[in-house]
Design an enzyme around this catalytic site. Structure first.
Site, PDB file in Angstrom:
ATOM      1  N   HIS A 148       4.120   0.167  -4.445  1.00  0.00           N
ATOM      2  CA  HIS A 148       3.677   0.354  -3.055  1.00  0.00           C
ATOM      3  C   HIS A 148       3.193  -0.949  -2.421  1.00  0.00           C
ATOM      4  CE1 HIS A 148      -0.520   0.843  -4.739  1.00  0.00           C
ATOM      5  NE2 HIS A 148      -0.810   0.212  -3.620  1.00  0.00           N
TER       6      HIS A 148
ATOM      7  N   ASP B 129       3.787   3.873 -10.617  1.00  0.00           N
ATOM      8  CA  ASP B 129       3.896   2.991  -9.445  1.00  0.00           C
ATOM      9  C   ASP B 129       3.983   1.548  -9.938  1.00  0.00           C
ATOM     10  OD1 ASP B 129       3.637   1.637  -7.071  1.00  0.00           O
ATOM     11  OD2 ASP B 129       1.984   2.859  -6.320  1.00  0.00           O
TER      12      ASP B 129
ATOM     13  N   SER C 144      -4.538  -3.425  -5.873  1.00  0.00           N
ATOM     14  CA  SER C 144      -3.323  -2.769  -6.363  1.00  0.00           C
ATOM     15  C   SER C 144      -2.415  -3.763  -7.056  1.00  0.00           C
ATOM     16  CB  SER C 144      -2.556  -2.138  -5.198  1.00  0.00           C
ATOM     17  OG  SER C 144      -3.247  -1.052  -4.666  1.00  0.00           O
TER      18      SER C 144
END
Length: 553
Positions: free
Chosen positions: A357, A393, A470
């Site tokens: 992402h 992810d 992230s």
């Protein structure tokens, strides 16, 4: 004194009350000069008293950087609460204090001994650390950051909102100000504080906050409570701004931040903010200013030297010696105006592991990586990324031009996580390398490993995880990469974020595929990372559908 060697004995509480007793400002403080009875605290003690300050004089203080008691429209009563002695009257501080005998047994027939004593104080000066002001304005501008809790009432809300906004702006301006108080009727006592120079503070150092939650509300319960964490980041010239993941609650401002080395406690900083939000997202970190910087500024506002405060030589190194090496392994992954983090898994080939992402807008802009804002960005190719909302992810990118700097001698190692084990999350959270800051480091434990068919599919930690983290790494105390950060959690009703509840991809589960690709360059094997399983989907839906905070910001 708690002990002849106890630095906690010089940590205390300051209370300022208007004469009618209706308004009180309170904060933690440090008896910074025990010979002259000088108590140092943060200007947050003035926040509740803003409306009792003379606006013109307060404005002059903000412009000039210093002032005295005349900032108040009327007189205020100042009281300082210090820890009480345990060894009888020889440890009493004040000339007018009654003899206190230590409690031998908890019995109604024995005189109660309070764990603290109180003394009147006199407002001496308020002063600014100008270099701290510049650092805060650069890293944490007032249009994005907030450091006081909004308390606007529902009735007459517009007026309350305006007042709250004005007060928040004033509190922001006072963030780099400190207050010095002179104790009255105090015997000179030996100083036990040892000061650590700001240049010795390093990311990853073990630190301890000693402060009083909620200030003067209940010193019997909260006086000089301790909490431990690490220095998550340092910023500014000579590292004058300190960020820590140690617990810090309102009232702890002005408290002591100690560097911990074995059984020694060296005063490294003074707390300046227990709460902070960035763009309305709560940040689970606390701010402190290096104490050596504050003392340097204080000397220009005094007519005498603070000669009883001792500067110590550097003691010890990193509490976690592997962290400097790992900081070099974590990159800032840039996608247009957004960013995330990535972990270098092969320096020779320039391979970087990140989250899918993070690359969300890669179709409209290129991908680049850099160590900090001042280092040149290096363009990257996307080798593979799992589809959005995939269970794992994960993405793999590769620098187009790979320039190794010797860290190939220390290849990244994969490890297996264990519940309860100490972990460090390292990523370019919050600042995107702004001001040449290092990656953010937060310490915690593995709180939960979620398994399906006995295979780890999600790892949770208590580390504080923030926007920009992230794709960052979760490392154990052996320096092994055990997980990849995906997101933290969000209450979809209230909109509140919980940095200390976060979800990560366990490296243990995907390591064999990644290692095979590194060895063979066969990108087809990476498609195995896209797992389709309804049970795993239900587990990860909590972390990806309801908790979108870690789409790059």
């Amino acid at each position: 004194m708690l002990s002849n060697e106890d630095p906690y004995s010089q940590v205390c509480i300051v209370s300022m009350k208007t004469l009618d007793g209706k308004t009180e400002g309170t904060a933690s403080a440090i008896l910074i000069d025990s010979k002259q009875g000088l108590v140092l605290t943060h200007a947050s003690v003035l926040y509740p008293l803003i409306e009792d300050c003379d606006p013109e004089r307060l404005g002059k203080v903000l412009n000039s950087g210093s002032g005295d008691k005349r900032i108040f429209s009327s007189s205020v009563n100042i009281e300082v609460t210090l820890p009480n002695g345990e060894n009888g009257p020889e440890d009493s501080y004040f000339t007018n204090d009654n003899t206190i005998h230590p409690v031998k047994l908890l019995s109604n027939t024995v005189q109660d001994v309070k764990p603290f004593i109180k003394c009147k104080g006199k407002f001496k000066t308020i002063f600014e650390c100008r270099r701290l002001t510049r650092v805060l304005n650069n890293l944490m501008p007032s249009d994005s950051w907030q450091f006081v809790e909004e308390t606007a009432a529902t009735e007459n809300k517009q007026n309350q909102d305006n007042k709250t906004q004005t007060k928040a702006q004033m509190c922001y301006k006072l963030l780099s100000f400190f207050v010095l108080i002179k104790l009255q009727n105090m015997y000179p006592i030996d100083n036990v504080l040892m000061i650590r120079d700001s240049i010795d503070n390093k990311v990853g150092d073990l630190v301890e906050i000693c402060a009083t939650p909620f200030g003067s509300m209940s010193p019997e319960v909260f006086l000089n409570a301790k909490s431990r964490g690490i220095l998550s980041n340092v910023a500014g010239p000579q590292g004058i701004l300190l960020l820590t993941d140690a617990r810090c609650v309102p009232g702890s401002e002005g408290g002591a931040l100690f560097y911990c080395h074995k059984r020694k406690r060296l005063l490294a900083g003074i707390m300046i903010a227990s709460l902070c939000w960035k763009n309305n997202e709560w940040v689970g970190l606390s701010l402190a200013c290096a104490i050596s910087e504050v003392l340097g500024c204080l000397k220009t506002h005094l007519t005498h030297n603070i000669d009883s405060v001792k500067q110590t030589d550097y003691v010890g190194g990193f509490d976690s010696g592997f962290i400097p090496e790992l900081l070099q392994k974590v990159r800032c992954v840039n996608v247009g105006h957004n960013w995330g983090s990535g972990v270098v898994i092969d320096s020779m080939k320039g391979l970087i592991l990140t989250c899918s992402h993070v690359l969300n807008d890669v179709k409209f802009s290129g991908v680049s990586v850099n160590d900090s804002e001042s280092s040149p960005a290096q363009m990257c190719n996307v080798i593979y990324r799992t589809p959005l909302k995939s269970h794992f992810d994960i993405a793999l990118i590769q620098q187009k031009t790979c320039t190794t700097t010797g860290d190939e001698e220390y290849p990244i190692k994969f490890g297996r996580a264990v519940e309860g084990e100490v972990m460090y999350v390292i990523g370019h959270a919050i600042f995107r390398g702004k001001g040449d800051t290092l990656p953010m480091v937060c310490r915690g434990i593995v709180s939960k490993i979620v398994r399906h068919n006995n295979v780890p599919v999600m790892l949770q930690t208590t580390c504080a995880v923030h926007a920009g983290a992230s794709g960052g790494g979760v490392f154990n105390t052996r320096g092994q990469l055990v997980a990849l950060v995906v997101c933290n959690s969000k209450d979809t009703v209230s909109g509140a974020y919980y940095p200390h509840v976060n979800m990560c991809v366990p490296i243990e589960t995907v390591a064999s595929i990644i290692k095979y690709f590194i060895k063979t360059n066969d990108a087809d094997i990476l498609r195995s990372l896209h797992v389709k399983n309804n049970s795993i989907n239900r587990i990860w839906s909590i972390g990806t559908e309801d908790c979108k905070v870690y789409s790059p910001i």
